[in-house]
Design an enzyme around this catalytic site. Structure first.
Site, short mmCIF file in Angstrom:
data_model
loop_
_atom_site.label_atom_id
_atom_site.label_comp_id
_atom_site.label_asym_id
_atom_site.label_seq_id
_atom_site.Cartn_x
_atom_site.Cartn_y
_atom_site.Cartn_z
N GLU A 286 -0.87 2.52 -2.53
CA GLU A 286 0.19 2.27 -1.49
C GLU A 286 -0.55 0.76 -0.58
O GLU A 286 0.32 0.16 -0.24
CB GLU A 286 -0.10 3.41 -0.60
CG GLU A 286 0.69 4.60 -1.13
CD GLU A 286 0.54 5.92 -0.36
OE1 GLU A 286 1.44 6.53 -0.65
OE2 GLU A 286 -0.39 6.20 0.17
N ASP B 80 2.99 2.80 2.28
CA ASP B 80 3.42 4.26 2.10
C ASP B 80 4.90 4.04 2.84
O ASP B 80 5.70 4.70 1.81
CB ASP B 80 2.83 5.40 2.87
CG ASP B 80 3.30 6.55 2.81
OD1 ASP B 80 3.46 7.22 1.84
OD2 ASP B 80 3.49 7.06 4.15
#
Lengths: 233, 233
Positions: free
Chosen positions: A124, A52
């Site tokens: 992610e 992320d």
């Protein structure tokens, strides 16, 4: 499933993991770990935490440099549109990552494999694993192929107004003079209609109507963008 | 003010900017730009946008690697405590960045120079400028000095529970066996009191009381942390 994933990544993206365990971790959900308690498996959440932040920086740096005139507020809106569940889940689908997730049976039955939240997480965590295993240049190469082209395809136009988008689009490769001209004002005082056109380096490229000059210009910019994108496809 | 800032950064942090204009931008608020319309100045907001993402990744990567057993939820809470206005504004003060901000007169009068929101922004924009000018290693060096030591000083303990913090503290340099023992249970059924101690590799390092065994253990862990940190200072 991880061997197939490795083959797929090699063939499709020329990505070769040194540590397949990291890749396996990135594609494994907690429910699968719980169903295989003796295999000492890890699930994706920690790597996703890292991925992320990797995506956030790479996207931020790219749009910061690509749009040198875009003020912070618009950069922030654009980043939020690019780095979000909706976008990442679509990228994960496009990359066929959904096919390689290791899920527990209950989650599988419940349809988790197509859930945007999970697809986003896996996108992610894949990036996190790629970053740990191959470093930032490998992530940049991947992102240049999967994310950045969507900017030119208009995926994130809604985050920035159409006039700004048109300006960024036209000025990608150098300075272009963009002008809006009021052609006509009709209707009544309470219900006016404005008609404008937009020119790029002296050539009319589109026109637009609206209940204010600003709205008409936005419409003209959007029409111009739609035309230009159709031409470049 | 920017010359003084350059001297200060060189002396204090051994940081030397190749492009002082970037450094000036990072320390200039919009109000100052508005008061000097002919100088073609830029203000810090775009660089701050980038610096924010740089700090997010560097902090994420550091805690991901330093705490290999910490689950995602705790990593996220810890990152949120480290990467936030409260922390960044304190770091900015500690680095004396407040002295070098270029503010308009109205903002100066209104006390903006000491406003946590602005100090936080300037910390981020400084990091963004450092990243653009000197690259990631320079930012890592700066952050290793300014941010990471606060982990050992207990600044972010509240984000992770005391038992986890103690574990991370003791196991920094290798495995240490941590045990909690119930010593005594007193009080009444409705108002019990528990007394526990905590041992590291067989040695009692602290004790704690609480209305449940869990609370007593948390208290013991916090007491142990306080002692250990006092010893290491």
């Amino acid at each position: 499933m991880i061997n197939e994933l490795q083959d797929y990544l090699a063939k499709e993206f020329d990505i070769h993991f040194d540590d397949p365990a990291l890749l396996a971790e990135a594609f494994t959900q907690a429910s699968y770990v719980n169903e295989h308690p003796n295999q000492n498996l890890k699930f994706y959440e920690r790597i996703e935490f890292l991925g992320d932040a990797v995506l956030e920086l790479i996207v931020s740096e790219y749009i910061y440099k690509r749009y040198p005139e875009l003020p912070q507020g618009k950069l922030t809106r654009l980043r939020a549109a690019m780095v979000c569940e909706d976008s990442f889940s679509k990228f994960a689908k496009e990359c066929h990552f959904d096919q390689y997730i290791r899920l527990g049976k209950g989650e599988e039955k419940a349809g988790a494999r197509q859930r945007p939240g999970l697809l986003c997480d896996i996108f992610e965590s894949f990036v996190g694993a790629l970053y740990l295993d191959q470093g930032r240049p490998a992530v940049e190469k991947f992102v240049r192929r999967v994310i950045f082209p969507k900017l030119d395809m208009g995926w994130f136009d809604h985050a920035v107004d159409a006039k700004t988008s048109l300006q960024e689009y036209l000025q990608r490769d150098g300075d272009v003079k963009i002008e809006y001209h009021l052609l006509d004002e009709t209707g009544t005082e309470n219900d006016p209609e404005f008609h404008v056109d937009v020119m790029a380096d002296g050539q009319v490229i589109a026109d637009g109507h609206g209940s204010s000059k600003k709205h008409a210009e936005m419409q003209a910019a959007q029409n111009a963008l739609n035309k230009l994108r159709k031409q470049s496809n």
